[in-house]
Design an enzyme around this catalytic site. Structure first.
Site, PDB file in Angstrom:
ATOM      1  N   HIS A  71       2.875  -5.342  -1.584  1.00  0.00           N
ATOM      2  CA  HIS A  71       3.359  -4.057  -1.264  1.00  0.00           C
ATOM      3  C   HIS A  71       2.861  -3.566   0.144  1.00  0.00           C
ATOM      4  O   HIS A  71       3.541  -2.771   0.918  1.00  0.00           O
ATOM      5  CB  HIS A  71       3.110  -2.904  -2.339  1.00  0.00           C
ATOM      6  CG  HIS A  71       3.863  -1.833  -2.268  1.00  0.00           C
ATOM      7  ND1 HIS A  71       5.328  -1.613  -1.981  1.00  0.00           N
ATOM      8  CD2 HIS A  71       3.368  -0.313  -2.105  1.00  0.00           C
ATOM      9  CE1 HIS A  71       5.659  -0.387  -1.895  1.00  0.00           C
ATOM     10  NE2 HIS A  71       4.479   0.436  -1.769  1.00  0.00           N
ATOM     11  N   ASP A  72       1.631  -3.910   0.484  1.00  0.00           N
ATOM     12  CA  ASP A  72       1.055  -3.456   1.755  1.00  0.00           C
ATOM     13  C   ASP A  72       1.816  -4.098   2.836  1.00  0.00           C
ATOM     14  O   ASP A  72       1.275  -3.499   4.142  1.00  0.00           O
ATOM     15  CB  ASP A  72      -0.429  -3.548   1.672  1.00  0.00           C
ATOM     16  CG  ASP A  72      -1.358  -2.249   1.271  1.00  0.00           C
ATOM     17  OD1 ASP A  72      -0.755  -1.208   1.125  1.00  0.00           O
ATOM     18  OD2 ASP A  72      -2.783  -2.508   0.957  1.00  0.00           O
ATOM     19  N   ARG A  88      -7.312   5.232  -7.437  1.00  0.00           N
ATOM     20  CA  ARG A  88      -7.195   4.384  -6.352  1.00  0.00           C
ATOM     21  C   ARG A  88      -7.624   2.799  -6.472  1.00  0.00           C
ATOM     22  O   ARG A  88      -6.774   2.234  -5.926  1.00  0.00           O
ATOM     23  CB  ARG A  88      -8.122   4.969  -5.318  1.00  0.00           C
ATOM     24  CG  ARG A  88      -7.826   4.371  -3.843  1.00  0.00           C
ATOM     25  CD  ARG A  88      -6.430   4.683  -3.505  1.00  0.00           C
ATOM     26  NE  ARG A  88      -6.154   4.172  -2.103  1.00  0.00           N
ATOM     27  CZ  ARG A  88      -5.124   4.248  -1.708  1.00  0.00           C
ATOM     28  NH1 ARG A  88      -3.833   5.124  -2.103  1.00  0.00           N
ATOM     29  NH2 ARG A  88      -4.716   3.900  -0.281  1.00  0.00           N
ATOM     30  N   SER A 139       7.930   2.455   0.854  1.00  0.00           N
ATOM     31  CA  SER A 139       7.571   2.895  -0.383  1.00  0.00           C
ATOM     32  C   SER A 139       8.317   4.086  -0.818  1.00  0.00           C
ATOM     33  O   SER A 139       9.303   4.528  -0.646  1.00  0.00           O
ATOM     34  CB  SER A 139       6.188   2.953  -0.263  1.00  0.00           C
ATOM     35  OG  SER A 139       5.379   3.018  -1.828  1.00  0.00           O
ATOM     36  N   ASP A 184       5.830  -8.595  -2.967  1.00  0.00           N
ATOM     37  CA  ASP A 184       5.640  -7.193  -3.297  1.00  0.00           C
ATOM     38  C   ASP A 184       6.185  -7.257  -4.930  1.00  0.00           C
ATOM     39  O   ASP A 184       7.290  -7.280  -5.207  1.00  0.00           O
ATOM     40  CB  ASP A 184       6.563  -6.410  -2.304  1.00  0.00           C
ATOM     41  CG  ASP A 184       6.369  -4.789  -2.803  1.00  0.00           C
ATOM     42  OD1 ASP A 184       5.729  -4.455  -3.829  1.00  0.00           O
ATOM     43  OD2 ASP A 184       6.709  -4.036  -1.923  1.00  0.00           O
TER      44      ASP A 184
END
Lengths: 406, 198
Positions: free
Chosen positions: A383-384, A255, A185, A350
């Site tokens: 994405h994680d 968040r 990232s 992602d």
């Protein structure tokens, strides 16, 4: 497959994702890790008293970086690997602390003895970025000139500023060139920047789940997150430290929003679906669905340890990143400066940093006649995924590192 | 089989200029690229979509790009390679014409090899009522990765249609010996060096 979710007993008490600093795990897991992993590590501090000129025109008169190292630097100093962190990461890449055994590094599944980035072979360095909130100089650090926390006065730092600041740490450690600089990232953006700006000092760049620049949609997400913080009544123009408060609501919303974008639709559906927290619908605005519970929990936890000003800075660094600007938008011309070999990795689900964005990097590297390998990992977790332990992903990483000569 | 494979590689290597930039489509674990690097000083990249083969390439130190060829060679610039190779893979792709056009868009030349469906032993199998299974078509009909079945004559006709010039051709029998006469009948495997009509 070992995702943080799989470790989590239930959404409400889910362990935060591994990129959270203080990615806490259970005591039993910590002990298991300590047995097979890196063990306890110590935070180190470096002070740099020369002013650092920033891309914005601002200057940081002096700064500290906190970092950790794993493995042993060889005599030729040729086995060093720099791990750059993403938005909310830290220098704590692997291992645990003697006084905090549950605090496992955010990339511990990748870094350690016998792991894909093998610390029996490599000397691995994790560093907290300038402007961060885990010990390196940042908004919550006391500004020696004023005797008060920097707060909003801390200048905006960009990816190239981080790289310049890390070069000094590289010099301090006596490392001429990194065997590899890697990151996912925003960390991948730093690896890319290193290869462009300090070509002689990077032999391999591992650019994972990254992009050569953010899209409008991506900047838009970042701005909504910033607006949540900036409009929190307790933000006080960034000087909330003076008031003894934290813009908790803004940070929490930022968040929660970010978290949604790090996951895939399918993974959320699989984990939470429309599952209810209680037995029946309540027809009110309290938590009803498990996904609400999970996101609120994640937001609340994050707001207890992360600094709002740092969050703002990090998202701006993401937005500003665009190395091709230096060559009138021609990424190939920009990448032509690099001397490193590249491994680019993306993940199929992602959508925040999609495979198409990684392919732009690959294409530019091909045009620039660079040595590049590209793996597109099938993974359900969005994405994680870059923090998780997929067999294919880790096998590729391991094979790539195995072939790096030190 | 192995000897014949090595002959493929030797033929392909002889058609690749010294120090060429080579793209190998469907590169497997990178064996051919390693051979071209060794024998021709080629700078090569492989393209592969199978995760295990991608991993094989990384293990073998071959630069590999995980790309689905059916999607075309996105973003690759025109004439950015000296040679684009596809060894024994065309028959496993659906979008034959697109792939061929892409190969000669991205490369100055293309080198292709494929099994000849009209080889006499294959014809005999059909005459006997079975789909052919041979060294060059080593799959049962129900588990074959091949999706396009074509002959040397068919391929020539497609090259003509697409304006691709056949610069060299070598046809081998199932012992790996060159076939001069009646290649579409006596040849089990064909190698082509293609360029653009100009």
């Amino acid at each position: 497959m070992n995702s943080s979710w799989d470790r989590a007993p239930c959404p409400v008490e889910a362990a935060p994702f591994a990129d959270r600093p203080e990615g806490r795990i259970s005591r039993a897991q910590a002990w298991a890790q300590a047995a097979t992993g890196i063990g306890n590590v110590t935070v180190q501090h470096a002070h740099f008293d020369q002013p650092l000129a920033l891309r914005s025109g601002g200057v940081v008169p002096a700064y500290d970086l906190v970092y950790e190292t794993y493995g042993t630097l060889n005599a030729a100093k040729s086995n060093a690997v720099l791990v750059c962190h993403a938005l909310s990461g830290s220098h704590h890449v692997a291992g645990t602390y003697a006084d905090d055994l549950n605090n496992l590094g955010w990339w511990d599944n990748l870094v350690g003895p016998g792991k894909p980035l093998d610390t029996d072979k490599f000397f691995v360095v994790g560093v907290n970025n300038l402007g961060g909130c885990h010990g390196s100089t940042g908004p919550k650090t006391v500004n020696r000139q004023t005797g008060k926390p920097w707060g909003a006065e801390f200048p905006i730092v960009t990816v190239i500023d981080w790289v310049h600041s890390q070069v000094r740490l590289t010099d301090l450690l006596g490392i001429d060139s990194w065997a590899a600089v890697m990151g996912g990232s925003l960390g991948g953006m730093q690896a890319l920047r290193w290869s462009i700006t300090y070509p002689q000092r990077v032999r391999h760049a591992l650019v994972i789940a990254a992009a050569p620049r953010l899209t409008a949609q991506n900047i838009a997400f970042n701005d909504v997150a910033r607006q949540a913080i900036l409009t929190d009544p307790e933000f006080h123009d960034g000087h909330y430290y003076d008031f003894g408060v934290v813009p908790r609501r803004g940070l929490r919303l930022a968040r929660m929003l970010g978290h949604i974008t790090y996951l895939s639709d399918d993974s959320m559906a699989a984990k939470f679906g429309r599952e209810l927290r209680g037995e029946r619908l309540n027809f009110d605005y309290d938590v009803e669905f498990q996904i609400e519970s999970y996101l609120r929990y994640q937001g609340d936890r994050f707001a207890t340890y992360f600094d709002a000003n740092t969050y703002l800075l990090m998202t701006k660094a993401l937005d500003y990143f665009d190395p091709a600007r230096e060559c009138d938008g021609d990424l190939s011309a920009t990448m032509a400066r690099a001397l490193a070999k590249f491994l680019v990795v993306s993940f199929t689900t992602d959508w925040r940093f999609s495979p198409a964005r990684s392919r732009e990097i690959v294409t530019a590297l091909l045009d620039a006649r660079k040595d590049v390998t590209y793996a597109e990992i099938a993974s359900p977790h969005g994405h994680d995924s870059f923090l998780m332990e997929y067999a294919q992903y880790h096998a590729v990483m391991r094979a790539y590192f195995d072939n790096i000569r030190v | 089989m192995l000897a014949a494979d090595r002959l493929d590689y030797q033929v392909i290597a002889s058609w690749v200029p010294q120090d060429a930039r080579v793209l190998d489509l469907g590169c497997g674990d990178g064996e051919l690229l390693a051979h071209l690097r060794e024998t021709r000083g080629a700078v090569g990249y492989g393209v592969e979509n199978d995760p295990d083969r991608v991993l094989g390439c990384v293990r073998n130190g071959i630069s590999v790009l995980q790309i689905d060829l059916e999607q075309g060679l996105y973003g690759f610039r025109d004439a950015s390679f000296d040679v684009v190779v596809m060894s024994d893979a065309l028959q496993a792709l659906h979008r034959t014409e697109k792939v061929l056009r892409e190969m000669l868009r991205v490369g100055a030349e293309a080198i292709l090899s494929f099994p000849n469906f009209a080889y006499w032993k294959h014809r005999r199998a059909i005459m006997e009522g079975h789909m052919p299974v041979s060294d060059r078509l080593p799959f049962q009909w129900y588990d074959t990765p091949n999706v396009r079945f074509f002959t040397i004559v068919d391929f020539d006709a497609l090259c003509e249609k697409l304006g691709l010039r056949v610069r060299e051709r070598l046809v081998l029998d199932d012992q790996g010996r060159p076939v001069e006469e009646e290649p579409n009948f006596l040849g089990s495997f064909a190698l082509y060096r293609l360029g653009r009509d100009s």
